[in-house]
Design a protein around this motif. Structure first.
Motif, PDB file in Angstrom:
ATOM      1  N   ASP A  67       0.730  -1.460   0.205  1.00 13.82           N
ATOM      2  CA  ASP A  67       0.279  -0.165   0.544  1.00 13.82           C
ATOM      3  C   ASP A  67       1.032   1.486  -0.237  1.00 13.82           C
ATOM      4  O   ASP A  67       0.380   1.844  -0.853  1.00 13.82           O
ATOM      5  CB  ASP A  67      -0.895   0.279   1.335  1.00 13.82           C
ATOM      6  N   ALA A  68       1.988   1.036   0.567  1.00 11.25           N
ATOM      7  CA  ALA A  68       2.787   2.612   1.089  1.00 11.25           C
ATOM      8  C   ALA A  68       3.896   2.842  -0.410  1.00 11.25           C
ATOM      9  O   ALA A  68       3.505   3.624  -0.564  1.00 11.25           O
ATOM     10  CB  ALA A  68       4.191   2.250   1.597  1.00 11.25           C
ATOM     11  N   ALA A  69       3.256   1.276  -1.324  1.00 12.32           N
ATOM     12  CA  ALA A  69       4.608   1.832  -2.263  1.00 12.32           C
ATOM     13  C   ALA A  69       3.706   1.988  -3.431  1.00 12.32           C
ATOM     14  O   ALA A  69       3.593   3.442  -4.073  1.00 12.32           O
ATOM     15  CB  ALA A  69       5.487   0.583  -2.601  1.00 12.32           C
ATOM     16  N   LEU A  70       2.249   1.862  -3.629  1.00 11.90           N
ATOM     17  CA  LEU A  70       0.910   1.796  -4.408  1.00 11.90           C
ATOM     18  C   LEU A  70       1.373   3.706  -4.172  1.00 11.90           C
ATOM     19  O   LEU A  70      -0.011   4.352  -4.894  1.00 11.90           O
ATOM     20  CB  LEU A  70       0.142   0.880  -4.306  1.00 11.90           C
ATOM     21  N   SER A  71       0.886   4.553  -3.425  1.00 13.88           N
ATOM     22  CA  SER A  71       0.636   5.565  -2.293  1.00 13.88           C
ATOM     23  C   SER A  71       1.602   6.360  -2.824  1.00 13.88           C
ATOM     24  O   SER A  71       1.755   7.558  -2.786  1.00 13.88           O
ATOM     25  CB  SER A  71       0.076   5.617  -1.523  1.00 13.88           C
ATOM     26  N   LEU A  77       5.479   2.403 -11.315  1.00 15.64           N
ATOM     27  CA  LEU A  77       6.580   1.184 -11.771  1.00 15.64           C
ATOM     28  C   LEU A  77       5.840   0.263 -10.554  1.00 15.64           C
ATOM     29  O   LEU A  77       7.007  -0.994 -10.769  1.00 15.64           O
ATOM     30  CB  LEU A  77       7.354   1.806 -11.454  1.00 15.64           C
ATOM     31  N   VAL A  78       5.097   0.162  -9.812  1.00 13.66           N
ATOM     32  CA  VAL A  78       4.626  -0.512  -8.866  1.00 13.66           C
ATOM     33  C   VAL A  78       2.945  -1.330  -9.211  1.00 13.66           C
ATOM     34  O   VAL A  78       4.065  -3.397  -9.081  1.00 13.66           O
ATOM     35  CB  VAL A  78       4.773  -0.606  -7.304  1.00 13.66           C
ATOM     36  N   LYS A  79       2.206  -0.757  -9.812  1.00 14.53           N
ATOM     37  CA  LYS A  79       0.720  -1.910  -9.547  1.00 14.53           C
ATOM     38  C   LYS A  79       1.078  -3.693 -11.147  1.00 14.53           C
ATOM     39  O   LYS A  79       0.338  -4.219 -10.381  1.00 14.53           O
ATOM     40  CB  LYS A  79       0.140  -1.014 -10.451  1.00 14.53           C
ATOM     41  N   PRO A  80       1.681  -3.339 -11.901  1.00 12.88           N
ATOM     42  CA  PRO A  80       2.264  -3.878 -13.081  1.00 12.88           C
ATOM     43  C   PRO A  80       2.765  -5.370 -12.586  1.00 12.88           C
ATOM     44  O   PRO A  80       2.745  -6.765 -13.413  1.00 12.88           O
ATOM     45  CB  PRO A  80       2.966  -3.601 -13.722  1.00 12.88           C
TER      46      PRO A  80
END
Length: 199
Positions: A67-71, A77-80
Motif C-alpha cells: 500500500d505504501a508503494a502504491l501510494s 512502476l509497482v502496480k504491474p
C-alpha cells in the motif's frame, strides 16, 4: 532435482528516497523483463518470492508495504508487478535478501537450489544477494533485462563480478527456464538424441 525460485528484490518501492528519480527510468526499462519473469515462473508453477525493504516500518506486514508503494509518486512502476495471492513475501532490512531473513530456510523448504534474481538495484541489493546465494551453494541466475540500477558504470561492474566471482548466469528474461532440474536434463538429453540422429 531441485526447483528454481524467482526472487523479486525491492520492487515494491515508495520512490521517496535519495536517488529515486535517477532510479525510476531504469526501473521503467526493466519492468517488461520483470513482468515476463513473473509470468514464466507462475506458468511453470515455480515459487515466486518477493523480498523487500520494510522502509523502517517494523510493524508493517506485506500488505502495508504494498500500500505504501502504491501510494508513492511512481505507483505505475509497482502496480504491474504487484504480488498475487500465491506469491511468498520476505521482509528485509539490509542489502542482501539473505541477511537476517528466513529466505534460506524458505528455499530449503521449497526444495529450491537455483534462484533467479530480478529487481533493484543491480550494484547494491542484487549484487550482495547474488554473493550470499553463491556462498550458500545455490545456483544463481541474474536476469539482465529485469534489473535496475542507479549508476550504470557500477551496475556493469557488478554484473561482471557476479558472473566471474559468483558463477552467476547472466540471461535475458526470455531465456530463463523455471523447469525442474530433472526436466531440464531430460530436455537436454532429447536435444542430444535429436542431434545424434541428425534431426
Amino acid at each position: 532435482m531441485g526447483r528454481t525460485a524467482l526472487i523479486v528484490i525491492d520492487m515494491l518501492n515508495t520512490y521517496k528516497h535519495e536517488d529515486a528519480e535517477v532510479l525510476a527510468p531504469s526501473v521503467r526499462k526493466a519492468l517488461p523483463g520483470v513482468k515476463a519473469l513473473l509470468k514464466r515462473a507462475r506458468d511453470a508453477d515455480a515459487p515466486v518470492v518477493y523480498v523487500n525493504d520494510n522502509f523502517g516500518r517494523w510493524r508493517s506486514h506485506h500488505g502495508e508495504i504494498l500500500d505504501a508503494a502504491l501510494s508513492g509518486p511512481h505507483a505505475d512502476l509497482v502496480k504491474p508487478i504487484a504480488p498475487d495471492e500465491e506469491s511468498l513475501f520476505v521482509v528485509k532490512a539490509r542489502h542482501s535478501v539473505f541477511y537476517e531473513t528466513p529466505l534460506a530456510y524458505l528455499l530449503g523448504q521449497l526444495g529450491a537450489n537455483r534462484v533467479v534474481l530480478c529487481g533493484q538495484v543491480t550494484e547494491q541489493c542484487v549484487l550482495y544477494s547474488a554473493l550470499d546465494a553463491y556462498i550458500r551453494h545455490l545456483d544463481v541466475v541474474v536476469a539482465v533485462d529485469a534489473i535496475a540500477h542507479i549508476d550504470a558504470g557500477l551496475a556493469e561492474a557488478a554484473l561482471r563480478m557476479m558472473e566471474r566471482n559468483m558463477s552467476a548466469e547472466l540471461r535475458s528474461s526470455g531465456d530463463v527456464s523455471f523447469e525442474h532440474a530433472s526436466e531440464i536434463r531430460r530436455s537436454g538429453m532429447n536435444d542430444l538424441h535429436l542431434r545424434q540422429r541428425g534431426e
